[in-house]
Enzyme design. Structure first.
Site, PDB file in Angstrom:
ATOM      1  N   TYR A   2      19.996  79.913 -99.091  1.00 43.89           N
ATOM      2  CA  TYR A   2      18.618  80.310 -98.778  1.00 43.89           C
ATOM      3  C   TYR A   2      18.659  81.518 -97.866  1.00 43.89           C
ATOM      4  CZ  TYR A   2      13.836  80.075 -96.908  1.00 43.89           C
ATOM      5  OH  TYR A   2      12.555  80.366 -96.529  1.00 43.89           O
ATOM      6  N   ASP A  34      24.861  86.337 -94.446  1.00 42.23           N
ATOM      7  CA  ASP A  34      23.620  85.865 -93.854  1.00 42.23           C
ATOM      8  C   ASP A  34      23.984  84.793 -92.827  1.00 42.23           C
ATOM      9  OD1 ASP A  34      21.218  84.901 -93.088  1.00 42.23           O
ATOM     10  OD2 ASP A  34      20.499  84.385 -95.098  1.00 42.23           O
ATOM     11  N   LYS A  46      17.269  82.811 -85.648  1.00 45.02           N
ATOM     12  CA  LYS A  46      17.414  81.532 -84.954  1.00 45.02           C
ATOM     13  C   LYS A  46      18.000  81.665 -83.525  1.00 45.02           C
ATOM     14  CE  LYS A  46      16.712  79.215 -89.231  1.00 45.02           C
ATOM     15  NZ  LYS A  46      17.178  79.135 -90.590  1.00 45.02           N
TER      16      LYS A  46
HETATM   17  C1  PLP Z   1      16.414  80.048 -91.712  1.00 41.22           C
HETATM   18  C2  PLP Z   1      17.151  80.977 -92.569  1.00 41.22           C
HETATM   19  C3  PLP Z   1      16.590  82.171 -93.057  1.00 41.22           C
HETATM   20  C4  PLP Z   1      15.135  82.506 -92.881  1.00 41.22           C
HETATM   21  O1  PLP Z   1      14.778  82.672 -91.548  1.00 41.22           O
HETATM   22  P1  PLP Z   1      13.229  82.544 -91.135  1.00 41.22           P
HETATM   23  O2  PLP Z   1      13.226  82.888 -89.686  1.00 41.22           O
HETATM   24  O3  PLP Z   1      12.846  81.141 -91.438  1.00 41.22           O
HETATM   25  O4  PLP Z   1      12.482  83.525 -91.962  1.00 41.22           O
HETATM   26  C5  PLP Z   1      17.386  83.040 -93.754  1.00 41.22           C
HETATM   27  N1  PLP Z   1      18.690  82.769 -93.975  1.00 41.22           N
HETATM   28  C6  PLP Z   1      19.261  81.634 -93.542  1.00 41.22           C
HETATM   29  C7  PLP Z   1      20.711  81.391 -93.805  1.00 41.22           C
HETATM   30  C8  PLP Z   1      18.507  80.698 -92.843  1.00 41.22           C
HETATM   31  O5  PLP Z   1      19.084  79.548 -92.451  1.00 41.22           O
END
Ligand code: PLP
Length: 426
Positions: free
Chosen positions: A143, A237, A265
């Site tokens: 994701y 990512d 995060k």
């Molecule tokens: C949470 C997440 C996102 C998206 O981040 P948001 O702040 O929710 O838009 C993208 N990549 C990874 C791996 C994530 O865990």
């Protein structure tokens, strides 16, 4: 014991679609009512019915020091007094960027945004701008936020161009997204045989959005090798794994180096932040230095920067934190596995630093197809019974859990006792 949450949920549904501002919060995959939260303090969450929970979700990752960490709280309060946003540069941005750049040899520059979604979306635009190519490659089960070209399902066979996974996403936008199976080198090689004009691979080097499923070292090496051969950029990512799996995230645990890294995060300490980073050469293409456009009214917001800055400095000052967090993650996971096995329940566990994941499954999943063979009914029952006993785990087997620095061994041992009661009747 959830009466007030049931009422609050009904009211929320009147004015907010599904009653929530992000779908996972609705508890759809486990059923029941999500507790409405009034506050968090240290390792605990409190809801509108006065229930108290040991929090293994941590706002889905950001809160590595738990709720209301006093250093972060102080920094935020102080910054707030000087104004919430200026739309002009502040030194806090430089300071947070410097902390990140210092930790990675493959990163020279960082651009801040306000979410992980924005970070990956912008990193992909930059990769396309740098390479002059349209196609991108992502993996099934990873994701990367909810931007159009990343909301993609695999086609009928894998190693195909994707189809939109949501109404509202034009097929014209996803036709440039190639979807490939995670941890499957043959499949990846096939993608590059079919298409030699791929701008970038984007991957969660430790997947955390199909439960916890780390990529193998060999797989990441294959990604690097194919990228080098075809002039493709490799994007890690690390929105979730950054400053979670280790001080330098997944990057610090594997031999492979990415061309670009996305963050989110933890780098915001609980405030909305994302970032994408790369070498001088790559980042020089970004506006205003270069032609690839990207912008944000609240990007690099001072309050968010100060929260993230204090958090990262604390982590950097005490990198042994990760050994402690991982020891606790292992104590919880190995303990749960022992309990499950004692009742003949098939159970798989994994940890990376402060991240932990478990599956009710006969074998350890390597990709999302494996994850889908897990026992979801058992997971839902386990989740509910643990919630009733005051343990707040992620509400889907496609999510994972986090240890914060304020969770103690006693907390974990109590949790294991509760889990034993629950598993007996699963
Ligand atoms: C949470 C997440 C996102 C998206 O981040 P948001 O702040 O929710 O838009 C993208 N990549 C990874 C791996 C994530 O865990």
């Amino acid at each position: 014991m959830f009466d007030n949450s049931v009422k609050a949920y009904a009211q929320a549904k009147e004015v907010i679609p599904g009653g929530v501002d992000s779908p996972v919060r609705a508890f759809k995959s486990v059923g029941g009512t999500p507790p409405f939260i009034t506050k968090g303090k240290g390792a605990y969450l409190y809801d509108v019915d006065g229930n108290k929970y040991l929090d293994f979700v941590q706002s889905w990752g950001p809160l590595i020091f738990g709720h209301c960490d006093s250093d972060i709280e102080q920094a935020v309060l102080q910054t707030v007094k000087n104004g919430l946003s200026f739309g002009a540069p502040t030194e806090l941005e430089t300071q947070l960027a410097s902390e990140i750049v210092d930790m990675y040899e493959n990163i020279d520059k960082v651009r801040f945004v306000s979410s992980g979604t924005e970070a990956t979306m912008s990193a992909i635009r930059l990769a396309r701008g740098v390479t002059g190519r349209d196609n991108i490659l992502k993996f099934e089960g990873c994701y990367h936020g909810h931007s159009d070209s990343l909301l993609v399902q695999a086609g009928s066979g894998l190693a195909t161009f994707g189809t939109p996974s949501s109404p509202g996403v034009p097929a014209d936008l996803t036709k440039h997204t190639i979807v490939c199976e995670y941890n499957n080198i043959k499949n990846l090689e096939k993608c590059f045989e079919q298409s030699d004009d791929i701008a970038c691979i984007i991957i969660e080097p430790i997947a955390g959005n199909m439960g916890l499923v780390p990529a193998t070292q060999e797989f990441l090496k294959a990604c690097r090798k194919l990228c080098d051969k075809h002039g493709t950029l490799l994007i890690f990512d690390e929105v979730m794994s950054g400053f979670r799996a280790s001080l330098t995230g997944a990057s610090g645990l594997v031999d492979t180096k990415a061309d670009m890294i996305t963050f989110g995060k933890v780098i915001g300490g609980g405030m909305p932040v994302g970032a994408f980073a790369g070498s001088n050469e790559i980042m020089a293409h970004l506006s205003p230095d270069g032609p690839v456009y990207q912008a944000g009214t609240l990007s690099g917001n001072p309050v968010a920067m100060s929260a993230g800055l204090v958090g990262l400095r604390k982590l950097k000052a005490n990198p042994a934190i990760y050994d402690d967090l991982n020891a606790k993650a292992l104590r919880l996971m190995n303990g749960l596995k022992e309990v499950a096995n004692s009742y003949n329940i098939p159970f798989q566990v994994n940890t990376r630093g402060s991240m932990f994941g478990y599956f009710f499954n006969e074998k350890s999943p390597l990709n999302i197809k494996d994850v889908a063979t897990s026992d979801f009914d058992r997971f839902a029952k386990f989740h509910h019974e643990m919630l009733k006993r005051g343990y707040y785990f992620a509400c889907s087997q496609y999510e994972l859990g986090f240890i914060s620095t304020v969770i103690t061994n006693d907390d974990i041992d109590d949790c294991l006792k509760a889990a034993s009661e629950v598993m007996k009747n699963l």
